[in-house]
Design a protein around this motif. Structure first.
Motif, PDB file in Angstrom:
ATOM      1  N   ASP A  33       0.949  -1.070   0.033  1.00 14.90           N
ATOM      2  CA  ASP A  33      -0.022  -0.110  -0.029  1.00 14.90           C
ATOM      3  C   ASP A  33       0.847   1.202   0.141  1.00 14.90           C
ATOM      4  O   ASP A  33       0.622   2.158  -0.988  1.00 14.90           O
ATOM      5  N   GLY A  34       1.761   1.543   0.923  1.00 14.71           N
ATOM      6  CA  GLY A  34       2.642   2.393   1.103  1.00 14.71           C
ATOM      7  C   GLY A  34       3.432   2.729  -0.419  1.00 14.71           C
ATOM      8  O   GLY A  34       3.535   3.806  -0.639  1.00 14.71           O
ATOM      9  N   ILE A  35       4.015   1.804  -0.695  1.00 15.88           N
ATOM     10  CA  ILE A  35       4.913   2.121  -1.907  1.00 15.88           C
ATOM     11  C   ILE A  35       4.202   2.299  -3.123  1.00 15.88           C
ATOM     12  O   ILE A  35       4.464   3.305  -4.026  1.00 15.88           O
ATOM     13  N   ALA A  36       2.862   1.577  -3.206  1.00 21.12           N
ATOM     14  CA  ALA A  36       1.963   2.048  -4.371  1.00 21.12           C
ATOM     15  C   ALA A  36       1.565   3.563  -4.064  1.00 21.12           C
ATOM     16  O   ALA A  36       1.282   4.281  -5.195  1.00 21.12           O
ATOM     17  N   LEU A  37       1.518   3.964  -3.046  1.00 22.07           N
ATOM     18  CA  LEU A  37       0.863   5.374  -2.724  1.00 22.07           C
ATOM     19  C   LEU A  37       1.900   6.287  -3.130  1.00 22.07           C
ATOM     20  O   LEU A  37       1.666   7.532  -3.713  1.00 22.07           O
ATOM     21  N   GLY A  38       2.966   6.017  -2.795  1.00 18.49           N
ATOM     22  CA  GLY A  38       4.350   6.938  -3.174  1.00 18.49           C
ATOM     23  C   GLY A  38       4.348   7.015  -4.580  1.00 18.49           C
ATOM     24  O   GLY A  38       4.723   7.878  -5.128  1.00 18.49           O
ATOM     25  N   TRP A  39       4.320   5.874  -5.325  1.00 21.74           N
ATOM     26  CA  TRP A  39       4.465   5.861  -6.684  1.00 21.74           C
ATOM     27  C   TRP A  39       3.261   6.534  -7.519  1.00 21.74           C
ATOM     28  O   TRP A  39       3.601   7.306  -8.498  1.00 21.74           O
ATOM     29  N   ALA A  40       2.305   6.603  -6.972  1.00 22.60           N
ATOM     30  CA  ALA A  40       1.120   7.179  -7.427  1.00 22.60           C
ATOM     31  C   ALA A  40       1.089   8.637  -7.382  1.00 22.60           C
ATOM     32  O   ALA A  40       0.933   9.441  -8.217  1.00 22.60           O
ATOM     33  N   ALA A  41       1.644   9.109  -6.097  1.00 19.28           N
ATOM     34  CA  ALA A  41       1.905  10.491  -5.934  1.00 19.28           C
ATOM     35  C   ALA A  41       3.166  11.051  -6.909  1.00 19.28           C
ATOM     36  O   ALA A  41       2.880  12.212  -7.438  1.00 19.28           O
ATOM     37  N   PHE A  42       3.919  10.264  -7.045  1.00 18.67           N
ATOM     38  CA  PHE A  42       5.090  10.781  -7.890  1.00 18.67           C
ATOM     39  C   PHE A  42       4.630  10.729  -9.408  1.00 18.67           C
ATOM     40  O   PHE A  42       4.976  11.916 -10.220  1.00 18.67           O
ATOM     41  N   SER A  43       3.852   9.873  -9.451  1.00 16.69           N
ATOM     42  CA  SER A  43       3.222   9.967 -11.086  1.00 16.69           C
ATOM     43  C   SER A  43       2.481  11.069 -11.226  1.00 16.69           C
ATOM     44  O   SER A  43       2.491  11.831 -12.268  1.00 16.69           O
ATOM     45  N   PHE A  44       1.551  11.544 -10.126  1.00 19.62           N
ATOM     46  CA  PHE A  44       0.384  12.654 -10.228  1.00 19.62           C
ATOM     47  C   PHE A  44       1.581  13.990 -10.291  1.00 19.62           C
ATOM     48  O   PHE A  44       1.250  14.926 -11.106  1.00 19.62           O
ATOM     49  N   VAL A  45       2.575  14.082  -9.518  1.00 21.93           N
ATOM     50  CA  VAL A  45       3.448  15.154  -9.609  1.00 21.93           C
ATOM     51  C   VAL A  45       4.160  15.268 -11.103  1.00 21.93           C
ATOM     52  O   VAL A  45       4.331  16.272 -11.825  1.00 21.93           O
ATOM     53  N   ILE A  46       4.611  14.229 -11.694  1.00 26.77           N
ATOM     54  CA  ILE A  46       5.051  14.172 -13.025  1.00 26.77           C
ATOM     55  C   ILE A  46       3.948  14.616 -14.015  1.00 26.77           C
ATOM     56  O   ILE A  46       4.485  15.467 -15.087  1.00 26.77           O
ATOM     57  N   ILE A  47       2.880  14.294 -14.097  1.00 31.27           N
ATOM     58  CA  ILE A  47       1.865  14.730 -14.760  1.00 31.27           C
ATOM     59  C   ILE A  47       1.546  16.303 -14.797  1.00 31.27           C
ATOM     60  O   ILE A  47       1.479  16.858 -15.774  1.00 31.27           O
ATOM     61  N   MET A  48       1.671  16.755 -13.456  1.00 31.31           N
ATOM     62  CA  MET A  48       1.456  17.986 -13.088  1.00 31.31           C
ATOM     63  C   MET A  48       2.353  18.762 -13.815  1.00 31.31           C
ATOM     64  O   MET A  48       2.310  19.892 -14.362  1.00 31.31           O
ATOM     65  N   ALA A  49       3.736  18.409 -13.639  1.00 34.03           N
ATOM     66  CA  ALA A  49       4.964  18.959 -14.028  1.00 34.03           C
ATOM     67  C   ALA A  49       5.045  19.333 -15.814  1.00 34.03           C
ATOM     68  O   ALA A  49       5.468  20.145 -16.263  1.00 34.03           O
ATOM     69  N   GLY A  50       4.095  18.425 -16.343  1.00 32.18           N
ATOM     70  CA  GLY A  50       3.880  18.607 -17.905  1.00 32.18           C
ATOM     71  C   GLY A  50       2.588  19.265 -18.121  1.00 32.18           C
ATOM     72  O   GLY A  50       2.773  20.144 -19.177  1.00 32.18           O
ATOM     73  N   ALA A  51       1.494  19.374 -17.521  1.00 31.86           N
ATOM     74  CA  ALA A  51       0.332  19.786 -17.651  1.00 31.86           C
ATOM     75  C   ALA A  51       0.070  21.404 -17.258  1.00 31.86           C
ATOM     76  O   ALA A  51      -0.485  22.108 -17.876  1.00 31.86           O
ATOM     77  N   ILE A  52       0.968  21.737 -16.143  1.00 31.43           N
ATOM     78  CA  ILE A  52       0.845  23.046 -15.512  1.00 31.43           C
ATOM     79  C   ILE A  52       1.740  23.822 -16.015  1.00 31.43           C
ATOM     80  O   ILE A  52       3.007  23.454 -15.910  1.00 31.43           O
ATOM     81  N   ARG A  53       1.397  25.050 -16.833  1.00 28.23           N
ATOM     82  CA  ARG A  53       2.411  25.817 -17.401  1.00 28.23           C
ATOM     83  C   ARG A  53       3.454  26.337 -16.547  1.00 28.23           C
ATOM     84  O   ARG A  53       4.620  26.722 -16.897  1.00 28.23           O
TER      85      ARG A  53
END
Length: 132
Positions: A33-53
């Protein structure tokens, strides 16, 4: 489409793929659970780094020729780290399962010792009755 927008799109797609891979591995019970949550948060940050100008200053910072190497090395580093996380999660789950089995074996051992003591008492009582 300029190069900056293209690189941002690549980062959004890579983050989405990593997020889907994380959910898939979690659904297959290969990530805790914890590791999956960490990777999901990291993925979300990567998506935001590309999506938010405002967060995408990185897409204009490097020379155009250096992006393939940066993306290749970054992607390779992320995939290697993800694979190690999967191995770590599997070891943690196996360790928990072994601890559960040891606990069950200890409980069964205690029950057998208790039954053996009862049988020894019964045997002594039978010997005493026979001697009388």
């Amino acid at each position: 489409m300029d190069a900056s927008m293209f690189f941002r799109l690549i980062v959004i797609i890579a983050g989405s793929v990593l997020l889907l891979l994380t959910f898939f591995m979690y659904a297959k019970r290969k990530l805790t659970d914890g590791i999956a949550l960490g990777w999901a948060a990291f993925s979300f940050v990567i998506i935001m780094a590309g999506a938010i100008r405002a967060w995408s200053g990185w897409s204009r910072a490097l020379a155009l020729a250096s992006y393939p190497m940066v993306f290749a090395m970054g992607g390779l580093l992320i995939l290697i780290t993800f694979r190690h996380s999967v191995y770590l999660s599997l070891l943690v789950m196996k360790n928990q399962e072994l601890a559960m089995h040891v606990s069950l074996l200890n409980q069964e051992n205690e029950e057998m010792i208790h039954k053996m003591n009862e049988m020894e008492k019964e045997l002594e009582e039978m010997k005493q009755m026979k001697n009388q």
